[in-house]
Write an enzyme that holds these catalytic residues in place. Structure first.
Site, short mmCIF file in Angstrom:
data_model
loop_
_atom_site.label_atom_id
_atom_site.label_comp_id
_atom_site.label_asym_id
_atom_site.label_seq_id
_atom_site.Cartn_x
_atom_site.Cartn_y
_atom_site.Cartn_z
CB CYS A 170 -1.24 -0.32 1.02
SG CYS A 170 -1.69 1.31 1.52
CG ASP A 171 3.25 2.37 3.61
OD1 ASP A 171 2.50 2.93 3.51
OD2 ASP A 171 4.26 1.91 3.89
CE1 TYR A 172 8.86 1.58 -1.51
CE2 TYR A 172 8.04 0.24 -0.39
CZ TYR A 172 9.23 0.69 -0.85
OH TYR A 172 10.61 0.27 0.29
CB ALA A 175 5.63 6.06 -2.81
CD GLN A 202 -1.66 4.92 3.57
OE1 GLN A 202 -1.71 5.07 5.10
NE2 GLN A 202 -0.46 4.21 3.76
#
Length: 405
Positions: A170-172, A175, A202
């Site tokens: 999720c973070d990537y 980004a 997110q």
């Protein structure tokens, strides 16, 4: 490092990016710009270094090409520095709980009063608007996956538990969406002189990347079951099979021509169950699907993963080994494309090996000129560029407004 000393390269040369936030989603979006030649300054809190510094060698890649300043942005002098940084930036990417900057008195209108052409990206778990109880909630990678419906469709079938996808999916993906959106907005801002504000949540990113799963379910369907090693509920061939040497492969058997070549390789030609037309192996296909599954399993049991990979690809049947990191380092395609490169890491004072700048640009390629900076490594250079005298900088150190390791 001073901005004037940064190498000139890439499609984002001349773009100035300011990042204020921690961990992955916001900062890595900044680093994507840095890999393409943008001048990037990332701000860390003086209260504590970014926790992502403690994740192995991750800092070396996820903050490479960036400059670092450790600043107390909530102090009077720190806010003065922050506003000077905003005034000279093209893009601001901040990651915090929804509404944080508004509570600080730095809502979008206040930021545009400083810099009318500024592209602002707010990265949070639940967005800047909506229900107050959600907007102000904290979020990390697995929270975005869970609230966005992604965890519910991953993992082994019931009664096993749903499974978040690693590492930091999720973070990537957040980004990537952030970098894409800010690039779009920058194009417009350069043409009009008018800034933009982007609200990246997110959970919405994870809801967006679900193919048919979500749209089918909310349009009269049902919650998709977790399928484990199968791509969907209809196919008979699992995604991954183990081979004789203990390594694994994956196949993509679809289309009449591909299926015909697979049947020839596995000795199934002439079996009436494999008469055309057909283009796949569904559970509903009965004997044909079962025979293909058994033939694949037998072939894998009799050959190494490399042998299976080579035999199938030689016949233009999509197949890949499940690559381990050791395999990736030794693989000829990785080497030929320089997928993995080395650079100097200031934090650990050593050369590190990691993924290069991707995707590849032909005319304006990316570069890596240094790894992730040490805590507050560029304080002095950044502040001098903003017009602060050496005595003022020394005073800021003394008052704890800036720090370095």
């Amino acid at each position: 490092m001073k901005a004037a000393d940064q190498p000139r390269f890439g499609s984002m040369e001349g773009v100035r990016v300011l990042g204020v936030g921690t961990n992955i989603a916001g900062p890595v979006a900044c680093t994507f710009f840095a890999e393409q030649g943008a001048s990037v300054i990332q701000v860390e809190s003086t209260k504590a270094p970014d926790m992502f510094r403690n994740m192995g060698n991750a800092w070396a890649i996820e903050h490479r090409n960036s400059r670092s300043i450790a600043l107390d942005v909530r102090s009077e002098k720190g806010e003065e520095v922050l506003k000077k940084l905003i005034a000279q930036s093209d893009i601001l990417i901040e990651s915090s709980k929804g509404g944080t900057w508004k509570r600080w008195g730095l809502d979008d209108e206040a930021l545009w009063a400083i810099n009318p052409a500024l592209v602002i990206a707010h990265v949070s778990g639940y967005g800047q608007t909506g229900v107050d109880g959600y907007v102000s909630r904290a979020s990390f990678d697995t929270i975005g996956q869970a609230f966005g419906g992604y965890v519910a469709v991953n993992g082994m079938p019931d009664p096993a538990l749903p499974l978040p996808v690693v590492p930091y999916t999720c973070d990537y993906v957040t980004a990537l969406f952030t970098a894409m959106a800010t690039s779009m907005a920058l194009y417009r801002a350069r043409a009009t002189g008018e800034g933009e504000s982007i609200d990246v949540a997110q959970y919405e990113v994870m809801a967006r990347i679900q193919g048919n799963f979500l749209i089918d379910a909310v349009n009269g369907g049902s919650q998709p079951p977790r399928l484990g090693n199968f791509g969907n509920a209809f196919v008979a061939i699992p995604n991954v099979m183990r081979c004789a040497d203990g390594n694994c492969v994956t196949f993509a058997l679809g289309g009449a021509a591909v299926c015909k070549r697979a049947e020839e390789l596995l000795g199934l030609t002439g079996d009436p169950d494999f008469d055309p037309p057909h283009a796949g192996y569904r559970k509903a296909d009965g004997p044909r699907a079962q025979k293909m599954l058994e033939a694949l399993q037998a072939y894998c049991n009799a050959h190494s993963a490399q042998e299976v990979n080579d035999a199938f690809n030689d016949r233009q049947i999509p197949c890949s080994m499940i690559m381990t990191f050791d395999m990736m380092v030794e693989n000829e395609q990785y080497q030929a494309r320089n997928t993995l490169i080395t650079w100097d890491d200031p934090v650990h004072d050593k050369e590190v090996l990691g993924v290069g700048c991707i995707p590849a640009f032909t005319r304006n390629p990316g570069q890596v000129f240094r790894g992730g900076p040490t805590y507050g490594m560029d304080n002095d250079d950044v502040l001098e560029e903003l017009g602060f005298a050496s005595g003022e900088i020394e005073q800021m150190y003394a008052e704890g407004i800036i720090k370095k390791s």
